[in-house]
Scaffold this motif. Sequence first.
Motif, PDB file in Angstrom:
ATOM      1  N   GLU A   7      -8.986  -2.645 -18.600  1.00  0.00           N
ATOM      2  CA  GLU A   7      -9.930  -1.519 -18.628  1.00  0.00           C
ATOM      3  C   GLU A   7     -10.613  -1.250 -17.290  1.00  0.00           C
ATOM      4  O   GLU A   7     -11.092  -0.137 -17.043  1.00  0.00           O
ATOM      5  CB  GLU A   7     -11.012  -1.776 -19.703  1.00  0.00           C
ATOM      6  N   MET A   8     -10.691  -2.230 -16.442  1.00  0.00           N
ATOM      7  CA  MET A   8     -11.387  -2.066 -15.156  1.00  0.00           C
ATOM      8  C   MET A   8     -10.636  -2.844 -14.090  1.00  0.00           C
ATOM      9  O   MET A   8     -10.019  -3.871 -14.382  1.00  0.00           O
ATOM     10  CB  MET A   8     -12.830  -2.553 -15.254  1.00  0.00           C
ATOM     11  N   ALA A   9     -10.677  -2.333 -12.843  1.00  0.00           N
ATOM     12  CA  ALA A   9      -9.977  -3.030 -11.766  1.00  0.00           C
ATOM     13  C   ALA A   9     -10.562  -2.660 -10.412  1.00  0.00           C
ATOM     14  O   ALA A   9     -11.221  -1.630 -10.247  1.00  0.00           O
ATOM     15  CB  ALA A   9      -8.483  -2.703 -11.792  1.00  0.00           C
ATOM     16  N   GLN A  10     -10.281  -3.511  -9.451  1.00  0.00           N
ATOM     17  CA  GLN A  10     -10.648  -3.303  -8.056  1.00  0.00           C
ATOM     18  C   GLN A  10      -9.354  -3.160  -7.252  1.00  0.00           C
ATOM     19  O   GLN A  10      -8.368  -3.850  -7.519  1.00  0.00           O
ATOM     20  CB  GLN A  10     -11.442  -4.513  -7.569  1.00  0.00           C
ATOM     21  N   PHE A  11      -9.333  -2.243  -6.304  1.00  0.00           N
ATOM     22  CA  PHE A  11      -8.179  -2.128  -5.399  1.00  0.00           C
ATOM     23  C   PHE A  11      -8.655  -1.551  -4.083  1.00  0.00           C
ATOM     24  O   PHE A  11      -9.815  -1.132  -3.959  1.00  0.00           O
ATOM     25  CB  PHE A  11      -7.076  -1.242  -6.017  1.00  0.00           C
ATOM     26  N   CYS A  12      -7.810  -1.548  -3.094  1.00  0.00           N
ATOM     27  CA  CYS A  12      -8.154  -0.977  -1.796  1.00  0.00           C
ATOM     28  C   CYS A  12      -7.226   0.192  -1.491  1.00  0.00           C
ATOM     29  O   CYS A  12      -6.020   0.115  -1.733  1.00  0.00           O
ATOM     30  CB  CYS A  12      -8.070  -2.028  -0.699  1.00  0.00           C
ATOM     31  N   ALA A  13      -7.794   1.266  -0.973  1.00  0.00           N
ATOM     32  CA  ALA A  13      -7.042   2.503  -0.763  1.00  0.00           C
ATOM     33  C   ALA A  13      -5.810   2.288   0.097  1.00  0.00           C
ATOM     34  O   ALA A  13      -4.759   2.878  -0.147  1.00  0.00           O
ATOM     35  CB  ALA A  13      -7.950   3.562  -0.136  1.00  0.00           C
ATOM     36  N   GLY A  14      -5.933   1.445   1.119  1.00  0.00           N
ATOM     37  CA  GLY A  14      -4.832   1.232   2.037  1.00  0.00           C
ATOM     38  C   GLY A  14      -3.630   0.531   1.428  1.00  0.00           C
ATOM     39  O   GLY A  14      -2.559   0.512   2.035  1.00  0.00           O
ATOM     40  N   TYR A  15      -3.782  -0.048   0.222  1.00  0.00           N
ATOM     41  CA  TYR A  15      -2.648  -0.703  -0.420  1.00  0.00           C
ATOM     42  C   TYR A  15      -1.543   0.289  -0.735  1.00  0.00           C
ATOM     43  O   TYR A  15      -0.366  -0.057  -0.745  1.00  0.00           O
ATOM     44  CB  TYR A  15      -3.085  -1.364  -1.729  1.00  0.00           C
ATOM     45  N   LYS A  67      -0.785   6.884  -3.432  1.00  0.00           N
ATOM     46  CA  LYS A  67      -1.345   6.947  -4.783  1.00  0.00           C
ATOM     47  C   LYS A  67      -2.788   7.443  -4.798  1.00  0.00           C
ATOM     48  O   LYS A  67      -3.278   7.874  -5.840  1.00  0.00           O
ATOM     49  CB  LYS A  67      -1.269   5.569  -5.460  1.00  0.00           C
ATOM     50  N   ASN A  68      -3.465   7.332  -3.676  1.00  0.00           N
ATOM     51  CA  ASN A  68      -4.870   7.747  -3.612  1.00  0.00           C
ATOM     52  C   ASN A  68      -5.194   8.370  -2.256  1.00  0.00           C
ATOM     53  O   ASN A  68      -6.073   7.893  -1.533  1.00  0.00           O
ATOM     54  CB  ASN A  68      -5.803   6.563  -3.886  1.00  0.00           C
ATOM     55  N   PRO A  69      -4.472   9.435  -1.895  1.00  0.00           N
ATOM     56  CA  PRO A  69      -4.624   9.979  -0.539  1.00  0.00           C
ATOM     57  C   PRO A  69      -6.028  10.490  -0.215  1.00  0.00           C
ATOM     58  O   PRO A  69      -6.447  10.427   0.941  1.00  0.00           O
ATOM     59  CB  PRO A  69      -3.601  11.123  -0.511  1.00  0.00           C
ATOM     60  N   ILE A  80      -9.076   9.358  -0.945  1.00  0.00           N
ATOM     61  CA  ILE A  80     -10.103   8.406  -0.519  1.00  0.00           C
ATOM     62  C   ILE A  80      -9.756   7.698   0.783  1.00  0.00           C
ATOM     63  O   ILE A  80     -10.582   6.983   1.337  1.00  0.00           O
ATOM     64  CB  ILE A  80     -10.421   7.371  -1.624  1.00  0.00           C
ATOM     65  N   THR A  81      -8.547   7.929   1.301  1.00  0.00           N
ATOM     66  CA  THR A  81      -8.207   7.322   2.587  1.00  0.00           C
ATOM     67  C   THR A  81      -8.979   7.969   3.735  1.00  0.00           C
ATOM     68  O   THR A  81      -8.965   7.442   4.848  1.00  0.00           O
ATOM     69  CB  THR A  81      -6.692   7.389   2.866  1.00  0.00           C
ATOM     70  N   VAL A  82      -9.672   9.069   3.482  1.00  0.00           N
ATOM     71  CA  VAL A  82     -10.557   9.635   4.494  1.00  0.00           C
ATOM     72  C   VAL A  82     -11.597   8.599   4.912  1.00  0.00           C
ATOM     73  O   VAL A  82     -12.045   8.572   6.065  1.00  0.00           O
ATOM     74  CB  VAL A  82     -11.252  10.919   3.982  1.00  0.00           C
ATOM     75  N   LEU A  83     -11.957   7.717   3.987  1.00  0.00           N
ATOM     76  CA  LEU A  83     -12.979   6.709   4.253  1.00  0.00           C
ATOM     77  C   LEU A  83     -12.456   5.547   5.077  1.00  0.00           C
ATOM     78  O   LEU A  83     -13.231   4.685   5.502  1.00  0.00           O
ATOM     79  CB  LEU A  83     -13.555   6.200   2.930  1.00  0.00           C
ATOM     80  N   GLU A  84     -11.138   5.514   5.316  1.00  0.00           N
ATOM     81  CA  GLU A  84     -10.541   4.456   6.125  1.00  0.00           C
ATOM     82  C   GLU A  84     -10.156   4.945   7.521  1.00  0.00           C
ATOM     83  O   GLU A  84      -9.548   4.191   8.290  1.00  0.00           O
ATOM     84  CB  GLU A  84      -9.314   3.873   5.418  1.00  0.00           C
ATOM     85  N   LEU A  85     -10.509   6.172   7.853  1.00  0.00           N
ATOM     86  CA  LEU A  85     -10.202   6.690   9.193  1.00  0.00           C
ATOM     87  C   LEU A  85     -11.044   5.944  10.230  1.00  0.00           C
ATOM     88  O   LEU A  85     -12.169   5.517   9.956  1.00  0.00           O
ATOM     89  CB  LEU A  85     -10.491   8.194   9.257  1.00  0.00           C
ATOM     90  N   PRO A  86     -10.521   5.781  11.444  1.00  0.00           N
ATOM     91  CA  PRO A  86     -11.236   4.994  12.455  1.00  0.00           C
ATOM     92  C   PRO A  86     -12.413   5.738  13.077  1.00  0.00           C
ATOM     93  O   PRO A  86     -12.426   6.969  13.159  1.00  0.00           O
ATOM     94  CB  PRO A  86     -10.149   4.731  13.495  1.00  0.00           C
ATOM     95  N   PHE A  87     -13.389   4.967  13.481  1.00  0.00           N
ATOM     96  CA  PHE A  87     -14.539   5.447  14.244  1.00  0.00           C
ATOM     97  C   PHE A  87     -15.242   6.641  13.586  1.00  0.00           C
ATOM     98  O   PHE A  87     -15.575   7.626  14.238  1.00  0.00           O
ATOM     99  CB  PHE A  87     -14.127   5.774  15.681  1.00  0.00           C
TER     100      PHE A  87
END
Length: 337
Positions: A81-89, A93-95, A97-104
Amino acid sequence: MNKYLQGAAVAALSIAIAAPAMAEEWNVSVWGKRRAFTEHVEKLAELVSEKTGGEFTMNVSYGGLSKNTENLDGISIGAFEMAQFCAGYHEDKNPTITVLELPFLGVRNLEEEVAVSHMIYEHPAVQEDLARWNAKLLMTSPMPQYNLVGTGDPRETVESFDGMRVRATGGLGEAFKAVGGVPTSVPSNEAYNAMEANVVDTVAFAQHAHLSFRTIDQADWWTANLNPGTVNCPIVVNIDAYEGLSDEHREALDSSVDESIAYYLDNYQNNVLTQWDQILDEKGVTKVEFSDEELQKFRDATQGIADQWIEEKSAQGIPAQELYDMVKAKLAEMHGM
């Protein structure tokens, strides 16, 4: 007979109304071992149980339900029912939220990371993106910026990064490559050996990982304010499971998010960041503080990565420019600019 049946129906209805809420038990998939990165999940489970008198409980599993890279898939099929994951994995699948992983991007601390993450999570396009996996974004797992520990003379300018061998993956690797670095994807648990064997000059981790993988033991210097970027790791819930909760249980879950995040931040500050400063002093590690001018050089050199992300995601029908501008505007607001 009719009177008897009517009476029985009324009695049954009365019992249903008077009966307590059905017990609810959720399985939660995380990985590794209990640590600062999972403390908000543990706190959430504790709060939900308290608020519902033990009627709504969560079993937090550290790797027993799924691989960390497959947690979103497990959510999609209702395996838990619930899970943790990281966008960069799995960027595909989750394009959004990868805005939050952009550099600087300019994130300075965990509070700012929470603010921009939760703002992005609330955007309709982002919610629609994750709904493809039957996932509802609940809260973030705020990670500090992945600063560097390094060997040899401190590198205090953009130019000094030319030829620097750095353990950095994904977008961070691209960011260091843009300023002349040579990124390598050495596994986390081999980073210490890579530094010891002079395979890499520097390693990019958050503080708790530098401690866990002992790269700090090899360090001569630490970039205290480079803040090149980080990973974004949401906590999601299965939409069907969420919508199937009673009003009382759903309220208990929703109302516990802010308190769980606050607990995470307090725990990270007291048990990781304070310890980190003490260890730097004990080991005589030099803190490298980049000037505003040098930081701007880094941002200028890596802006092309964000521009490419915007172009690629826009072509996929994602409001990429809007998402990026939202992050930058929120940070400018928090910085008083």
